[in-house]
Design a protein around this motif. Sequence first.
Motif, mmCIF file in Angstrom:
data_model
loop_
_atom_site.group_PDB
_atom_site.id
_atom_site.type_symbol
_atom_site.label_atom_id
_atom_site.label_comp_id
_atom_site.label_asym_id
_atom_site.label_seq_id
_atom_site.Cartn_x
_atom_site.Cartn_y
_atom_site.Cartn_z
ATOM 1 N N TRP A 220 0.836 -1.209 0.000
ATOM 2 C CA TRP A 220 0.000 0.000 0.000
ATOM 3 C C TRP A 220 0.868 1.256 0.000
ATOM 4 O O TRP A 220 0.526 2.249 -0.638
ATOM 5 N N GLU A 221 1.996 1.211 0.697
ATOM 6 C CA GLU A 221 2.921 2.350 0.671
ATOM 7 C C GLU A 221 3.486 2.545 -0.732
ATOM 8 O O GLU A 221 3.676 3.679 -1.191
ATOM 9 N N ALA A 222 3.742 1.426 -1.426
ATOM 10 C CA ALA A 222 4.230 1.518 -2.804
ATOM 11 C C ALA A 222 3.173 2.130 -3.722
ATOM 12 O O ALA A 222 3.488 2.906 -4.631
ATOM 13 N N LEU A 223 1.911 1.806 -3.479
ATOM 14 C CA LEU A 223 0.832 2.374 -4.290
ATOM 15 C C LEU A 223 0.745 3.883 -4.129
ATOM 16 O O LEU A 223 0.422 4.601 -5.082
ATOM 17 N N LEU A 224 1.038 4.371 -2.941
ATOM 18 C CA LEU A 224 0.984 5.821 -2.698
ATOM 19 C C LEU A 224 1.993 6.584 -3.555
ATOM 20 O O LEU A 224 1.859 7.790 -3.746
ATOM 21 N N ARG A 225 2.998 5.886 -4.064
ATOM 22 C CA ARG A 225 4.042 6.556 -4.842
ATOM 23 C C ARG A 225 3.719 6.624 -6.336
ATOM 24 O O ARG A 225 4.568 7.021 -7.129
ATOM 25 N N ILE A 226 2.503 6.244 -6.711
ATOM 26 C CA ILE A 226 2.093 6.346 -8.117
ATOM 27 C C ILE A 226 1.351 7.667 -8.289
ATOM 28 O O ILE A 226 0.243 7.823 -7.788
ATOM 29 N N ALA A 253 -2.636 -8.354 -2.126
ATOM 30 C CA ALA A 253 -2.489 -7.162 -1.279
ATOM 31 C C ALA A 253 -3.147 -5.946 -1.927
ATOM 32 O O ALA A 253 -3.804 -5.151 -1.256
ATOM 33 N N VAL A 254 -2.986 -5.813 -3.238
ATOM 34 C CA VAL A 254 -3.626 -4.700 -3.958
ATOM 35 C C VAL A 254 -5.146 -4.814 -3.828
ATOM 36 O O VAL A 254 -5.847 -3.835 -3.555
ATOM 37 N N GLY A 255 -5.663 -6.032 -3.996
ATOM 38 C CA GLY A 255 -7.099 -6.249 -3.910
ATOM 39 C C GLY A 255 -7.659 -6.112 -2.508
ATOM 40 O O GLY A 255 -8.865 -5.933 -2.336
ATOM 41 N N SER A 256 -6.777 -6.192 -1.494
ATOM 42 C CA SER A 256 -7.221 -6.085 -0.098
ATOM 43 C C SER A 256 -7.251 -4.650 0.405
ATOM 44 O O SER A 256 -7.626 -4.410 1.555
ATOM 45 N N ASN A 257 -6.844 -3.715 -0.430
ATOM 46 C CA ASN A 257 -6.843 -2.308 -0.033
ATOM 47 C C ASN A 257 -8.243 -1.870 0.402
ATOM 48 O O ASN A 257 -9.216 -2.073 -0.315
ATOM 49 N N HIS A 258 -8.348 -1.273 1.580
ATOM 50 C CA HIS A 258 -9.652 -0.864 2.094
ATOM 51 C C HIS A 258 -9.816 0.660 2.133
ATOM 52 O O HIS A 258 -10.745 1.163 2.747
ATOM 53 N N GLY A 276 -7.902 -4.841 -16.183
ATOM 54 C CA GLY A 276 -8.132 -5.865 -15.168
ATOM 55 C C GLY A 276 -9.288 -5.533 -14.239
ATOM 56 O O GLY A 276 -10.008 -4.560 -14.425
ATOM 57 N N GLU A 277 -9.440 -6.370 -13.222
ATOM 58 C CA GLU A 277 -10.573 -6.244 -12.310
ATOM 59 C C GLU A 277 -10.316 -5.172 -11.247
ATOM 60 O O GLU A 277 -9.205 -4.694 -11.077
ATOM 61 N N TYR A 278 -11.372 -4.838 -10.539
ATOM 62 C CA TYR A 278 -11.308 -3.831 -9.488
ATOM 63 C C TYR A 278 -12.350 -4.201 -8.447
ATOM 64 O O TYR A 278 -13.459 -4.628 -8.784
ATOM 65 N N ARG A 279 -11.983 -4.055 -7.196
ATOM 66 C CA ARG A 279 -12.858 -4.464 -6.103
ATOM 67 C C ARG A 279 -14.240 -3.819 -6.181
ATOM 68 O O ARG A 279 -15.238 -4.415 -5.792
ATOM 69 N N TRP A 280 -14.298 -2.610 -6.715
ATOM 70 C CA TRP A 280 -15.570 -1.879 -6.782
ATOM 71 C C TRP A 280 -16.102 -1.787 -8.202
ATOM 72 O O TRP A 280 -16.753 -0.826 -8.559
ATOM 73 N N SER A 281 -15.805 -2.749 -9.040
ATOM 74 C CA SER A 281 -16.265 -2.952 -10.416
ATOM 75 C C SER A 281 -15.234 -2.435 -11.423
ATOM 76 O O SER A 281 -14.626 -1.367 -11.231
ATOM 77 N N SER A 282 -15.078 -3.198 -12.490
ATOM 78 C CA SER A 282 -14.088 -2.854 -13.522
ATOM 79 C C SER A 282 -14.474 -1.567 -14.245
ATOM 80 O O SER A 282 -13.600 -0.799 -14.665
ATOM 81 N N VAL A 283 -15.770 -1.299 -14.383
ATOM 82 C CA VAL A 283 -16.194 -0.066 -15.047
ATOM 83 C C VAL A 283 -15.818 1.144 -14.207
ATOM 84 O O VAL A 283 -15.405 2.183 -14.739
ATOM 85 N N LYS A 284 -15.922 1.024 -12.889
ATOM 86 C CA LYS A 284 -15.527 2.144 -12.030
ATOM 87 C C LYS A 284 -14.021 2.398 -12.137
ATOM 88 O O LYS A 284 -13.573 3.541 -12.111
#
Length: 299
Positions: A220-226, A253-258, A276-284
Amino acid sequence: MNTLYSIPKSVATFATVTDNENQINYQRIEQAIRYLEENFKRQPALEEVAEKIHVSSFHFQRMFTEWAGISPKRFLQFLTIDFLKEKLQESKNLVEAAEAAGLSSQSRVYDLFTTLEAVTPQEYKQRGAGIRIEYGFHATPFGTCLIGITERGICWLSFLTNDQDPRFELEQMKHHWNNSIFHEDHLVTQTFVEKIFSDKAPSQKLHLFVKGTNFQVKVWEALLRIPMGNLTTYQDIALSVNNPRALQAIGSAVGSNHIAYLIPCHRVIRKDGILGEYRWSSVKKKSIIGWEMAKSAGE
């Protein structure tokens, strides 16, 4: 005058008529994006898409442009595989240039405004015992969200899919922070939502409070750097946490982001340019990425 969302009274939240209209418009935009993608080979005309979502072509063009800042046709160009592959390489070049210049932690454009704190090992075992969480449902540019706030920072942010019972997301949050104390306070949470989705950079840092394993927190810390408007791959995230072979664990871990949007898991796509997929729908996910691309391009 205030009106209610279509939410059960147990989780009822007041919103303005304007917010309610924005939510309806966003649902139409999602429908339009889905239809455009499903029929991209024949490139349907604006009038056809507008008819599909039951509005006039003039209203559709205006509604979409007000939301994204660009036309539907231009928006869709940001989501083509060729463009996304090019964007992946551009993002990688930015990181390499930053590292070559000796800049710390890649080009942490967004992370300048976001800090992250994880629960302690003891708190992790206790699953949130003694933590008070204020929560509320709110309008955002991407539909209704559920946000949870503690005195140590934002601990939850999720999106409702269209027609979803909001109690489902509330139960997801309560399960994650199992032993916490929950209290609905729309006035408290509204101020945070306004900061998060404002067109202006926040005047103060947004502090995040997360519960996860050490490995998840590193990801999650790595994601913050994008930075906004940039993308990365699961492989590059694996390299950034010094675990290049752990692709399955990275994906988990990416999919577990809350904390959606603020911890930008939506900016991770496949190396072949497929979103690819997304926890809150691929269209979102498509909606958020295209919207960010347009904002960062200044269009």
